[in-house]
Enzyme design. Structure first.
Site, short mmCIF file in Angstrom:
data_model
loop_
_atom_site.label_atom_id
_atom_site.label_comp_id
_atom_site.label_asym_id
_atom_site.label_seq_id
_atom_site.Cartn_x
_atom_site.Cartn_y
_atom_site.Cartn_z
N GLY A 27 -2.91 54.08 38.09
CA GLY A 27 -2.38 53.73 39.34
C GLY A 27 -3.06 54.28 40.42
N LYS B 22 -4.93 41.38 24.78
CA LYS B 22 -5.19 42.97 24.90
C LYS B 22 -4.07 43.53 24.12
CE LYS B 22 -6.00 46.99 26.60
NZ LYS B 22 -5.46 47.73 27.55
N SER C 125 -6.00 57.21 21.82
CA SER C 125 -5.35 56.01 22.46
C SER C 125 -4.14 56.52 23.28
CB SER C 125 -4.78 54.99 21.18
OG SER C 125 -3.55 55.85 20.77
O1 KPL Z 1 -5.81 50.18 25.52
C1 KPL Z 1 -6.09 51.18 24.93
C2 KPL Z 1 -4.82 52.24 24.88
O2 KPL Z 1 -5.18 53.41 24.35
O3 KPL Z 1 -3.81 51.95 25.26
C3 KPL Z 1 -7.10 51.21 23.98
C4 KPL Z 1 -8.07 49.92 24.29
C5 KPL Z 1 -6.94 51.30 22.71
C6 KPL Z 1 -8.14 52.42 24.55
O4 KPL Z 1 -7.77 53.56 24.01
#
Ligand code: KPL
Length: 303
Positions: free
Chosen positions: A12, A185, A254
């Site tokens: 953000g 996604k 992640s």
């Molecule tokens: O979007 C992601 C996340 O961690 O939320 C990825 C693409 C897995 C990258 O870390």
């Protein structure tokens, strides 16, 4: 254009900072008063490729201070979407638009409870950012941003918003079928986030063992079945694509991994949890997503 960014975490703040630098009138809204105070006192510090610059931008913890905004961008974690939308309701005027670029499924539907669905935009972004501390972020990477109208109507509105983002250097594509993009996604997050969060590994380490790859593959295949049953078109090589992203973001932890590391409630409900819920509704078995969801919920309950 007057822009309000609701949720001034790393992403953000980054989008707000870039839009402010491009000449838009931007406000950051966040509940974290230390961050807000630091931005108001010393500007937002943005590190990019080893150099740090200051962006002067207004920040507040109080929606009423902003008044109404033409574009509201929701960047909170999906667990906070309802609370953030309710807080943002006071920012909406008769022509306001609301854009979500959050992870997970369900955010746009929640937002549409607060504003006419024809004024809700959704999408994904491959931009990356890390929060370094109050008032300070690192811009970690650039990539495509894809947006579209959640209702599928009024595509010219999406073009207008894409122009505003492009003006800030954020290359943005518009699509008619944004649901497929958000699902695309989601499949990535389904295949990477919970597994890395539970095991403490980085994204790339998911590929080290066939056993880890197999868990990811099955989670994604279950999600693909649910998507198809909903009439969503997803890419044929969804699993391979998830592995490609794990490779491309190999050194990242992640977002769910970072949440677990910091004892924060994760976005599991809006990621693997959605697959379980929708699978149950559609009569599709989702045992791997059920296990991943149950284990993350167990972790959260014992923080
Ligand atoms: O979007 C992601 C996340 O961690 O939320 C990825 C693409 C897995 C990258 O870390």
């Amino acid at each position: 254009m007057k822009v309000a960014i609701v949720g001034a975490g790393a992403m953000g703040s980054l989008f707000g900072g870039l839009l402010a630098e491009s000449g838009q009138a931007v406000w950051l809204l966040d509940v974290w008063s230390e961050h807000v105070d630091a931005i108001n006192a010393k500007g937002l510090m943005v590190e990019w490729q080893g150099e740090t610059r200051r962006v002067d931008i207004k920040a507040t913890t109080t929606p009423a201070e902003i008044g109404s905004a033409d574009l509201i961008v929701i960047f909170v974690k999906s667990t906070q979407t309802r609370a953030a939308s309710s807080a943002a309701a006071g920012l909406i005027h008769s022509d306001s638009l609301v854009l979500t670029l959050q992870n997970g499924m369900g955010n746009a539907d929640v937002i549409a409870e607060f504003i006419d669905s024809d004024r809700v935009l959704a999408g994904t972004t491959a931009y990356g950012a890390t929060l370094l501390g109050p008032g300070s972020i690192r811009h970690a990477g650039k990539g495509p941003t894809i947006i579209g109208m959640w209702s599928g109507r009024n595509p010219d509105v999406a073009l207008r918003v894409a122009d505003v983002l492009a003006g800030a250097g954020i290359a943005t594509e518009t699509v008619e079928d944004v649901r497929s993009v958000v699902w695309g996604k989601l499949l990535i997050n389904v295949g990477i986030n919970a597994i890395t969060a539970l095991t403490g590994i980085k994204n790339g380490e998911l590929l080290d063992l066939t056993s880890t790859q197999e868990i990811s593959r099955r989670a994604v295949e279950e999600a693909v079945s649910v998507a198809k049953a909903q009439g969503i078109s997803v890419r044929d090589d969804a699993v391979e694509h998830v592995f490609e992203i794990a490779r491309a973001t190999a050194v990242n932890r992640s977002s769910m991994g970072q949440d677990v590391d910091h004892g924060r409630i994760t976005e599991i409900e809006a990621i693997n949890g959605v697959i379980v819920k929708e699978g149950a509704r559609l009569g599709i078995d989702t045992p791997v997503n059920q296990t991943l969801t149950g284990l993350i919920e167990t972790l959260q309950a014992h923080y």
